[in-house]
Design an enzyme around this catalytic site. Structure first.
Site, PDB file in Angstrom:
ATOM      1  N   ARG A  36       9.640  84.492  78.332  1.00 32.04           N
ATOM      2  CA  ARG A  36       9.933  83.581  77.231  1.00 32.04           C
ATOM      3  C   ARG A  36      10.921  84.260  76.278  1.00 32.04           C
ATOM      4  O   ARG A  36      11.232  85.434  76.442  1.00 32.04           O
ATOM      5  CB  ARG A  36       8.647  83.222  76.469  1.00 32.04           C
ATOM      6  CG  ARG A  36       7.766  84.441  76.180  1.00 32.04           C
ATOM      7  CD  ARG A  36       6.851  84.301  75.015  1.00 32.04           C
ATOM      8  NE  ARG A  36       7.583  84.219  73.769  1.00 32.04           N
ATOM      9  CZ  ARG A  36       8.093  85.276  73.129  1.00 32.04           C
ATOM     10  NH1 ARG A  36       7.981  86.492  73.628  1.00 32.04           N
ATOM     11  NH2 ARG A  36       8.739  85.121  71.986  1.00 32.04           N
ATOM     12  N   GLY A  37      11.383  83.492  75.293  1.00 34.77           N
ATOM     13  CA  GLY A  37      12.351  84.016  74.333  1.00 34.77           C
ATOM     14  C   GLY A  37      13.757  83.662  74.758  1.00 34.77           C
ATOM     15  O   GLY A  37      14.135  83.870  75.921  1.00 34.77           O
ATOM     16  N   ALA A  38      14.534  83.128  73.840  1.00 34.95           N
ATOM     17  CA  ALA A  38      15.829  82.541  74.190  1.00 34.95           C
ATOM     18  C   ALA A  38      16.739  83.470  74.989  1.00 34.95           C
ATOM     19  O   ALA A  38      17.187  83.101  76.079  1.00 34.95           O
ATOM     20  CB  ALA A  38      16.524  82.043  72.919  1.00 34.95           C
ATOM     21  N   ARG A  86      12.569  74.403  80.725  1.00 38.25           N
ATOM     22  CA  ARG A  86      12.298  74.366  79.287  1.00 38.25           C
ATOM     23  C   ARG A  86      13.522  73.788  78.592  1.00 38.25           C
ATOM     24  O   ARG A  86      14.583  74.428  78.576  1.00 38.25           O
ATOM     25  CB  ARG A  86      11.955  75.750  78.717  1.00 38.25           C
ATOM     26  CG  ARG A  86      10.637  76.322  79.245  1.00 38.25           C
ATOM     27  CD  ARG A  86      10.075  77.392  78.346  1.00 38.25           C
ATOM     28  NE  ARG A  86       9.561  76.837  77.109  1.00 38.25           N
ATOM     29  CZ  ARG A  86       9.212  77.579  76.060  1.00 38.25           C
ATOM     30  NH1 ARG A  86       9.352  78.885  76.090  1.00 38.25           N
ATOM     31  NH2 ARG A  86       8.735  77.006  74.967  1.00 38.25           N
ATOM     32  N   GLN A 105       1.907  84.173  69.648  1.00 42.41           N
ATOM     33  CA  GLN A 105       2.952  85.123  70.031  1.00 42.41           C
ATOM     34  C   GLN A 105       3.140  86.223  68.994  1.00 42.41           C
ATOM     35  O   GLN A 105       3.539  87.333  69.330  1.00 42.41           O
ATOM     36  CB  GLN A 105       4.282  84.400  70.270  1.00 42.41           C
ATOM     37  CG  GLN A 105       4.304  83.498  71.485  1.00 42.41           C
ATOM     38  CD  GLN A 105       4.027  82.044  71.126  1.00 42.41           C
ATOM     39  OE1 GLN A 105       3.297  81.765  70.172  1.00 42.41           O
ATOM     40  NE2 GLN A 105       4.598  81.119  71.877  1.00 42.41           N
ATOM     41  N   ASP A 109      15.955  79.264  69.180  1.00 44.57           N
ATOM     42  CA  ASP A 109      16.070  78.813  70.565  1.00 44.57           C
ATOM     43  C   ASP A 109      17.287  77.931  70.774  1.00 44.57           C
ATOM     44  O   ASP A 109      17.790  77.833  71.888  1.00 44.57           O
ATOM     45  CB  ASP A 109      14.798  78.073  70.974  1.00 44.57           C
ATOM     46  CG  ASP A 109      13.657  79.036  71.235  1.00 44.57           C
ATOM     47  OD1 ASP A 109      13.424  79.354  72.413  1.00 44.57           O
ATOM     48  OD2 ASP A 109      13.022  79.495  70.276  1.00 44.57           O
ATOM     49  N   ASN A 148      13.452  76.625  66.216  1.00 41.28           N
ATOM     50  CA  ASN A 148      12.715  77.855  66.482  1.00 41.28           C
ATOM     51  C   ASN A 148      11.243  77.507  66.625  1.00 41.28           C
ATOM     52  O   ASN A 148      10.828  76.366  66.421  1.00 41.28           O
ATOM     53  CB  ASN A 148      12.948  78.884  65.365  1.00 41.28           C
ATOM     54  CG  ASN A 148      12.464  80.268  65.752  1.00 41.28           C
ATOM     55  OD1 ASN A 148      12.864  80.808  66.783  1.00 41.28           O
ATOM     56  ND2 ASN A 148      11.597  80.856  64.954  1.00 41.28           N
ATOM     57  N   LYS A 149      10.439  78.487  66.955  1.00 45.81           N
ATOM     58  CA  LYS A 149       9.015  78.260  67.194  1.00 45.81           C
ATOM     59  C   LYS A 149       8.384  77.466  66.060  1.00 45.81           C
ATOM     60  O   LYS A 149       8.670  77.693  64.885  1.00 45.81           O
ATOM     61  CB  LYS A 149       8.312  79.612  67.351  1.00 45.81           C
ATOM     62  CG  LYS A 149       6.830  79.530  67.670  1.00 45.81           C
ATOM     63  CD  LYS A 149       6.558  78.729  68.936  1.00 45.81           C
ATOM     64  CE  LYS A 149       7.259  79.262  70.141  1.00 45.81           C
ATOM     65  NZ  LYS A 149       7.070  78.427  71.347  1.00 45.81           N
TER      66      LYS A 149
END
Length: 377
Positions: free
Chosen positions: A61-63, A95, A210, A251, A261-262
């Site tokens: 995960r993570g851009a 995603r 996270q 993201d 973003n999250k």
């Protein structure tokens, strides 16, 4: 997909993603982030469906790291003789919000197609796709280092005086999401190395934790002074004057500077604006998407309701039990969107945009393409 691993090894270096050549064929090895912080376990992907499952379950995960996974996934399909175009489509759809994923996929596909056009040799085309992935990996590591330096310099400008900084961060933006030390957390690392980090406030980041599982894990490994808080405790920190700056990743950044973003990032921006605290987004230029005109055009991923209605299950720690009555409907967007007027600055490897406007972002993109990235104000 196969699994290998051992117990937590805090003294060891973390490799979130790597390519390996094995006797049975090449594989992509991922650190399974769903097992952290209690276990460091690796997933071995031999095909794209296994990688897509790892992406969807947030094992990777993570851009920026999703961009690398996308590129290496294309290379994996090519090297093992699978349908590259089909694999690329599967990866891009896994995603929808993270723009880096599609960027990495397209770079590797373009290299593969160019290799085929050159001489029709599938093996050489696969090698070209792999080299594109490796080049992106190196570039991401370099971008991370430059963002760290630029971000730390910006904090010195915004918060002069030489005292220790109390920085609040959300979700996870460190080495676990990058080919280098990350985005926002890389800036924090730079501040920490300079002896200026007084306290890192780590949002728990519900519903999948996270912050608690991953950012606290990275902070502990590097000896940072940090404290964990539930997301809804942030307001009390602001009101007590305990936050000097907020640093988050992204993201997707739309052409006007709107930032996805999250989930939980937007409320922090509102709090920061009210309390006159700098709110800084740190992301590579690959996260800026000129094809997305504004925040309303960003597709926000909606995730399964059980992530909200059930407690997270951690290996060896129980969990996974219901916390809401049976049949409860849940609203579970993975991201929210912060408008540019709430963002103090966007830090990229090519420069800093502040104030955040469509024109300033466009100018920075032009400069970065010409190899003349500069600070933009």
């Amino acid at each position: 997909m196969s699994v290998s691993g051992a117990g937590a090894r805090p003294e060891a270096g973390v490799s979130s993603l790597r390519w390996e050549e094995r006797p049975e064929g090449p594989v992509l090895v991922l650190l399974d982030q769903t097992r952290l912080p209690l276990e460091e376990v690796e997933l071995v992907c031999t095909d794209v469906p296994a990688l897509v499952e790892a992406i969807r379950t947030l094992a990777v995960r993570g851009a920026p790291l999703l961009g690398l996974a996308g590129a290496y996934g294309v290379a994996l399909a090519a090297a093992r003789g699978f349908d590259v175009e089909e694999a690329a489509g599967m990866l891009e759809r896994s995603r929808p919000t993270a723009v880096n994923l599609g960027h990495g996929v397209r770079l590797a596909v373009q290299a593969y197609r160019a290799g085929l056009r050159a001489d029709g040799d599938g093996a050489r085309a696969a090698a070209a796709a792999l080299e594109a992935a490796r080049t992106l990996h190196r570039e991401d590591a370099g971008a991370s280092a430059r963002m760290a330096r630029r971000g730390a310099e910006l904090l010195d400008e915004l918060l002069p005086g030489g005292g220790g900084l109390r920085i609040l961060t959300h979700c996870n933006t460190g080495a676990l999401v990058s080919g280098g030390e990350g985005t926002a957390l890389a800036v924090v690392m730079e501040v920490h190395r300079a002896g200026r980090l007084r306290r890192l406030w780590v949002d728990e980041t519900r519903p999948l934790l996270q912050g608690a599982r991953l950012t606290a894990y990275e902070a502990a490994r590097h000896g940072m002074p940090y404290s964990l808080l539930t997301d809804n405790a942030a307001g009390s920190l602001f009101s007590a004057g305990e936050v000097d700056a907020v640093l988050i990743g992204a993201d997707r950044i739309a052409a006007d500077g709107s930032t996805a973003n999250k989930i939980g990032s937007y409320p922090l921006a509102v709090l920061a604006k009210y309390h006159k605290v700098p709110f800084v987004v740190v992301a590579p230029m690959t996260t800026v998407d000129p094809e997305t005109p504004d925040g309303a055009s960003i597709e926000v991923e909606q995730r399964a309701g059980h992530e909200v209605t059930d407690a997270p299950s951690l290996p060896g720690a129980g969990g996974g039990f219901a916390v809401a009555p049976p049949g409860t409907q849940a609203y579970n967007p993975a991201f929210d969107v912060t408008p540019p007027e709430l963002i103090t600055a966007i830090v990229t490897e090519e420069g800093v945009v502040s104030p955040v406007t469509r024109d300033a972002l466009g100018e920075l993109r032009t400069r970065s393409r010409s190899g003349n990235g500069m600070m933009s104000a």
